[in-house]
Motif scaffolding. Structure first.
Motif, PDB file in Angstrom:
ATOM      1  N   ASN A 161       5.208  -2.783   7.477  1.00 41.36           N
ATOM      2  CA  ASN A 161       6.067  -1.614   7.667  1.00 41.36           C
ATOM      3  C   ASN A 161       5.267  -0.298   7.688  1.00 41.36           C
ATOM      4  O   ASN A 161       4.452  -0.051   6.797  1.00 41.36           O
ATOM      5  CB  ASN A 161       7.056  -1.601   6.490  1.00 41.36           C
ATOM      6  CG  ASN A 161       8.269  -0.745   6.724  1.00 41.36           C
ATOM      7  OD1 ASN A 161       8.164   0.353   7.265  1.00 41.36           O
ATOM      8  ND2 ASN A 161       9.427  -1.243   6.304  1.00 41.36           N
ATOM      9  N   LEU A 203      12.065   2.887   5.425  1.00 43.81           N
ATOM     10  CA  LEU A 203      11.508   1.536   5.259  1.00 43.81           C
ATOM     11  C   LEU A 203      12.557   0.473   5.562  1.00 43.81           C
ATOM     12  O   LEU A 203      12.268  -0.525   6.223  1.00 43.81           O
ATOM     13  CB  LEU A 203      10.953   1.354   3.831  1.00 43.81           C
ATOM     14  CG  LEU A 203       9.479   1.714   3.658  1.00 43.81           C
ATOM     15  CD1 LEU A 203       9.238   3.199   3.833  1.00 43.81           C
ATOM     16  CD2 LEU A 203       8.952   1.250   2.314  1.00 43.81           C
ATOM     17  N   PHE A 218       3.578  -1.749   2.956  1.00 40.68           N
ATOM     18  CA  PHE A 218       3.780  -0.481   3.659  1.00 40.68           C
ATOM     19  C   PHE A 218       2.432   0.202   3.855  1.00 40.68           C
ATOM     20  O   PHE A 218       1.539   0.088   2.999  1.00 40.68           O
ATOM     21  CB  PHE A 218       4.698   0.416   2.821  1.00 40.68           C
ATOM     22  CG  PHE A 218       4.954   1.778   3.415  1.00 40.68           C
ATOM     23  CD1 PHE A 218       5.679   1.915   4.600  1.00 40.68           C
ATOM     24  CD2 PHE A 218       4.477   2.936   2.797  1.00 40.68           C
ATOM     25  CE1 PHE A 218       5.922   3.164   5.151  1.00 40.68           C
ATOM     26  CE2 PHE A 218       4.713   4.188   3.339  1.00 40.68           C
ATOM     27  CZ  PHE A 218       5.443   4.303   4.513  1.00 40.68           C
ATOM     28  N   TYR A 242       1.342  -1.148  -1.038  1.00 46.37           N
ATOM     29  CA  TYR A 242       0.837  -0.386   0.111  1.00 46.37           C
ATOM     30  C   TYR A 242      -0.653  -0.614   0.257  1.00 46.37           C
ATOM     31  O   TYR A 242      -1.312  -1.093  -0.676  1.00 46.37           O
ATOM     32  CB  TYR A 242       1.145   1.109  -0.048  1.00 46.37           C
ATOM     33  CG  TYR A 242       0.313   1.806  -1.093  1.00 46.37           C
ATOM     34  CD1 TYR A 242       0.728   1.857  -2.421  1.00 46.37           C
ATOM     35  CD2 TYR A 242      -0.916   2.392  -0.763  1.00 46.37           C
ATOM     36  CE1 TYR A 242      -0.051   2.476  -3.382  1.00 46.37           C
ATOM     37  CE2 TYR A 242      -1.693   3.024  -1.724  1.00 46.37           C
ATOM     38  CZ  TYR A 242      -1.256   3.055  -3.035  1.00 46.37           C
ATOM     39  OH  TYR A 242      -2.033   3.661  -3.976  1.00 46.37           O
TER      40      TYR A 242
END
Ligand SMILES: [Zn+2]
Length: 257
Positions: free
Chosen positions: A116, A137, A158, A187
């Motif tokens: 994402n 998101l 992410f 992330y």
């Protein structure tokens, strides 16, 4: 009179000592709070997990492509990855997924990790509020889910537009880490790149940029873009993969994490 004076002095000294002890305790507990905070949020950064294996001998390269899918670059990238038998990770932009769902479906079916990168790649929307961050998101996961036919898809990874390490919006990025935690997300930035989004580079310059930034690293998280917005990474992809293979790197994607 003298005794009382000494007593007062003693009391004063004791008071000062107590104050100093209280201050020291407060500073220590403050430090603990900061450490707990940092440890909690460091665990959200997948790069820490990869770096913790840095001393192991195995050379691993994680190829990542940001900002797609695009009709102009992603299919070429997928063709080369297939020829080279390499699995990569794609940080897709939600609105591009809605435009090109079939490309995401192909990437997913060919074993690549679909992660994402937000819906709009627009920092003013992304960081407006925690709700808008979450919404960016969720909308992207929804778009990916629609494209690959999975309900309630959660990519779990992410990448912040421009990276978490970029100084812009630093405070907001730190604040939304809590949202990532709640959404069961981690992330990751990168530690190697060919600078394809910096300026127009030739194929050999892109390869040289990659060689330079991969020096002396056993674990590489490589940033490229499947967009052709500035430089065309797909033009140098085959040579880049061949170079890394010759240097002894095995390619993995984020399924392996
Ligand atoms: Zn991006």
């Amino acid at each position: 009179m003298k005794t009382i004076f000494i007593h007062k002095k003693h009391i004063l000294i004791i008071l000062i000592l107590i104050i100093l002890i209280v201050i020291a305790l407060l500073i220590q507990s403050g430090k603990d709070v900061v450490e707990v905070f940092q440890n909690n949020y460091n665990s959200l950064d997948l790069m820490n997990k990869i770096s913790s294996k840095e001393n192991s001998e195995e050379k691993i390269a994680y190829l990542t492509f940001d900002d797609g899918p695009t009709t102009i670059a992603t299919p070429t990238v997928l063709d080369i990855l297939k020829e080279e038998n390499v699995k990569a990770s794609f940080f897709v932009i939600g609105k591009n997924v809605d435009k090109n769902p079939q490309i995401v479906k192909r990437a997913y079916e060919e074993g690549h990790y679909i992660a994402n990168h937000g819906y709009d790649h627009n920092n003013s929307t992304l960081y407006k509020s925690n709700e808008s961050f979450k919404d960016e998101l969720e909308k992207t996961d929804q778009a990916i889910g629609n494209a690959i036919g999975i309900n309630n898809y959660n990519s779990h990874i992410f990448r912040f537009p421009n990276g978490f390490m970029a100084p812009a919006n630093k405070k907001r990025k730190e604040e939304v880490l809590e949202v990532l935690r709640e959404m069961n997300y981690k992330y990751i930035d990168w530690n190697c790149l060919n600078n394809d989004s910096m300026k127009k580079y030739s194929k050999s310059e892109l390869l040289n940029n990659l060689k330079k930034t991969s020096q002396n690293k056993n674990k590489l998280v490589i940033l490229m873009h499947d967009t052709k917005d500035v430089s065309d990474s797909s033009s140098a992809l085959k040579e880049s993969i061949e170079y890394l293979k010759a240097e002894g790197y095995n390619f993995k994607n984020f399924y392996d994490l």
